[in-house]
Motif scaffolding. Structure first.
Motif, PDB file in Angstrom:
ATOM      1  N   ARG A  70      45.643  12.038 -16.696  1.00  0.00           N
ATOM      2  CA  ARG A  70      44.985  10.739 -16.743  1.00  0.00           C
ATOM      3  C   ARG A  70      44.761  10.344 -18.191  1.00  0.00           C
ATOM      4  O   ARG A  70      44.810  11.174 -19.099  1.00  0.00           O
ATOM      5  CB  ARG A  70      43.646  10.761 -16.012  1.00  0.00           C
ATOM      6  N   SER A  71      44.527   9.076 -18.400  1.00  0.00           N
ATOM      7  CA  SER A  71      44.164   8.575 -19.723  1.00  0.00           C
ATOM      8  C   SER A  71      42.650   8.520 -19.839  1.00  0.00           C
ATOM      9  O   SER A  71      41.930   8.596 -18.840  1.00  0.00           O
ATOM     10  CB  SER A  71      44.761   7.176 -19.950  1.00  0.00           C
ATOM     11  N   THR A  72      42.178   8.379 -21.055  1.00  0.00           N
ATOM     12  CA  THR A  72      40.747   8.222 -21.285  1.00  0.00           C
ATOM     13  C   THR A  72      40.370   6.755 -21.089  1.00  0.00           C
ATOM     14  O   THR A  72      41.041   5.863 -21.606  1.00  0.00           O
ATOM     15  CB  THR A  72      40.373   8.668 -22.711  1.00  0.00           C
ATOM     16  N   LEU A  73      39.301   6.510 -20.344  1.00  0.00           N
ATOM     17  CA  LEU A  73      38.804   5.143 -20.191  1.00  0.00           C
ATOM     18  C   LEU A  73      37.961   4.808 -21.413  1.00  0.00           C
ATOM     19  O   LEU A  73      36.938   5.441 -21.674  1.00  0.00           O
ATOM     20  CB  LEU A  73      37.961   5.025 -18.924  1.00  0.00           C
ATOM     21  N   ASN A  74      38.402   3.819 -22.152  1.00  0.00           N
ATOM     22  CA  ASN A  74      37.761   3.474 -23.413  1.00  0.00           C
ATOM     23  C   ASN A  74      37.213   2.053 -23.348  1.00  0.00           C
ATOM     24  O   ASN A  74      37.965   1.088 -23.216  1.00  0.00           O
ATOM     25  CB  ASN A  74      38.775   3.591 -24.565  1.00  0.00           C
ATOM     26  N   TRP A  75      35.886   1.937 -23.419  1.00  0.00           N
ATOM     27  CA  TRP A  75      35.238   0.619 -23.387  1.00  0.00           C
ATOM     28  C   TRP A  75      34.960   0.136 -24.807  1.00  0.00           C
ATOM     29  O   TRP A  75      34.318   0.838 -25.583  1.00  0.00           O
ATOM     30  CB  TRP A  75      33.922   0.698 -22.610  1.00  0.00           C
ATOM     31  N   GLN A  76      35.456  -1.047 -25.121  1.00  0.00           N
ATOM     32  CA  GLN A  76      35.258  -1.646 -26.440  1.00  0.00           C
ATOM     33  C   GLN A  76      34.307  -2.838 -26.325  1.00  0.00           C
ATOM     34  O   GLN A  76      34.476  -3.699 -25.452  1.00  0.00           O
ATOM     35  CB  GLN A  76      36.601  -2.120 -27.018  1.00  0.00           C
ATOM     36  N   ALA A  77      33.315  -2.859 -27.197  1.00  0.00           N
ATOM     37  CA  ALA A  77      32.409  -4.010 -27.224  1.00  0.00           C
ATOM     38  C   ALA A  77      33.157  -5.231 -27.733  1.00  0.00           C
ATOM     39  O   ALA A  77      33.951  -5.154 -28.670  1.00  0.00           O
ATOM     40  CB  ALA A  77      31.215  -3.712 -28.122  1.00  0.00           C
TER      41      ALA A  77
ATOM     42  N   HIS B  58      46.062  11.274 -11.975  1.00  0.00           N
ATOM     43  CA  HIS B  58      44.895  10.525 -11.506  1.00  0.00           C
ATOM     44  C   HIS B  58      45.094   9.016 -11.574  1.00  0.00           C
ATOM     45  O   HIS B  58      44.301   8.260 -10.998  1.00  0.00           O
ATOM     46  CB  HIS B  58      43.662  10.920 -12.319  1.00  0.00           C
ATOM     47  N   HIS B  59      46.136   8.562 -12.250  1.00  0.00           N
ATOM     48  CA  HIS B  59      46.423   7.129 -12.277  1.00  0.00           C
ATOM     49  C   HIS B  59      46.793   6.607 -10.894  1.00  0.00           C
ATOM     50  O   HIS B  59      46.760   5.398 -10.661  1.00  0.00           O
ATOM     51  CB  HIS B  59      47.540   6.832 -13.279  1.00  0.00           C
ATOM     52  N   MET B  60      47.152   7.522  -9.991  1.00  0.00           N
ATOM     53  CA  MET B  60      47.465   7.102  -8.627  1.00  0.00           C
ATOM     54  C   MET B  60      46.259   6.455  -7.955  1.00  0.00           C
ATOM     55  O   MET B  60      46.408   5.619  -7.065  1.00  0.00           O
ATOM     56  CB  MET B  60      47.936   8.306  -7.807  1.00  0.00           C
TER      57      MET B  60
END
Length: 382
Positions: free
Chosen positions: A256-263, A166-168
């Motif tokens: 795919r990798s996990t999308l990780n949002w950091q504050a 999915h990185h494509m």
């Protein structure tokens, strides 16, 4: 090798591990042919009746356009262009982003000015573009930058980091090759499975040496009309290119990798460092993606300022201190993959193979396209 099972099985089962000797033989044969051609050229150059100019010879070579997503100064692109020029087989041209756009996906710069500047490459006319990889390919194919109307082949790469699964969809390097395919030009995308504290810059040079026979085979068969139509080839080179196990024909995985949002704290700047709220917000937004260039960051800050001014008029009487502002930074985190098939792109890459995956933009004829591509890859590599 034959690929008689292609109709029953999408990919030929015999595409295997011992391709090093075959590719080495191809390289030796190619070198011998080039030496023979060079000797012939030397003889012809001593003949006073020889009237072919250097310019005419150059224009007779097939045109290859090189782009990437990591930026025009990235070692992957530099080593690739140098090798293609050194081969002496191609009329090489370069049109690449001026900064890192590796996670820009298939985005275009619409309604904003895109600046273009000439760049320095020995033996290859080159331009750096303030836009995305798709901008670069589209602009180059438009006829606005180069005198030719269409190249024989577009090569996008070499990217730092894999573009499997999915990185494509996020990948700028694949988007550059996909845009060429949409415009009717055969294309290749190339990525190196770069790993921090393990990979080194010379790995790009090894990756170029590995991919060059496949590039030569592609250009040769495009001219003969034998290259698979309506598809692009994505080439993923393992972390240690010099110790690769061979080539493997693969299909796109679900990896795919996990999308990780950091504050991110709004007060992360040191004491005494003055920055307005608008500037801070603009820079934070620019840093959310690797695709933000200095020009892009400046545009974002300007846009933010305008938006804040308009909003402050519309909400007159409301204190700005009551508004909630938050800042975040996006990171990719690796996660365990459940797919186990050996012919998946990321599995082959992790096992030390060069993964070659046919990609298409036509969902209706995909199976026929991929079957034709698998037949060509099998023949080219053997």
């Amino acid at each position: 090798m034959t690929s008689t099972s292609a109709k029953n099985n999408l990919f030929p089962p015999g595409l295997v591990s011992n391709l090093q000797q075959v590719l080495s033989k191809k390289n030796n044969e190619g070198e011998a042919n080039r030496e023979s051609d060079q000797a012939k050229d030397n003889v012809e150059s001593t003949d006073p009746s020889a009237s072919t100019s250097e310019e005419a010879i150059e224009t007779s070579k097939p045109i290859v356009l090189v782009t990437n997503a990591d930026g025009i100064d990235s070692p992957g692109l530099v080593y690739l262009v140098e090798a293609l020029v050194r081969e002496g087989l191609y009329n090489v041209h370069v049109c690449a982003p001026q900064s890192d756009k590796s996670l820009s996906g298939h985005s275009v710069t619409l309604g904003e000015m895109v600046s273009v500047s000439s760049a320095e490459f020995d033996g290859a006319p080159a331009f750096e573009v303030s836009g995305t990889p798709v901008d670069c390919v589209s602009l180059a194919l438009s006829g606005a930058l180069f005198s030719w109307s269409k190249p024989l082949l577009v090569i996008s790469g070499i990217n730092r980091g894999p573009s499997c699964g999915h990185h494509m969809f996020y990948s700028g390097v694949i988007a550059g090759a996909r845009e060429a395919l949409i415009c009717g030009v055969p294309s290749l995308s190339i990525s190196l499975n770069w790993k921090k504290d393990e990979s080194q810059e010379t790995d790009f040079k090894d990756a170029v040496a590995i991919c060059l026979p496949l590039i030569n085979a592609a250009t040769r068969d495009i001219e003969k009309g034998l290259f698979p139509k309506s598809c692009s080839l994505n080439i993923e080179v393992p972390t240690s290119p010099s110790s690769k196990k061979g080539f493997k024909l693969t299909k796109q995985s679900m990896w795919r990798s996990t999308l990780n949002w950091q504050a991110v704290s709004a007060n992360r700047y040191p004491a005494g460092h003055f920055m307005s709220n608008q500037q801070s917000l603009g820079i934070q937004l620019a840093q959310l993606g690797r695709d933000a260039s200095a020009a892009g960051a400046a545009r974002r800050m300007t846009t933010q300022k305008k938006n804040v001014e308009i909003e402050s008029i519309g909400v007159a009487g409301k204190s700005d201190s009551n508004r909630v502002k938050k800042h975040f930074r996006l990171e990719f985190l690796d996660k365990d993959q459940e797919e186990t098939e050996d012919d998946l792109d990321f599995r082959a890459l992790e096992s030390g193979f060069v993964a070659v995956t046919p990609l298409t933009v036509s969902p209706y004829t995909e199976r026929d396209i991929l079957t034709a591509a698998s037949d060509w890859i099998s023949a080219a590599l053997h």
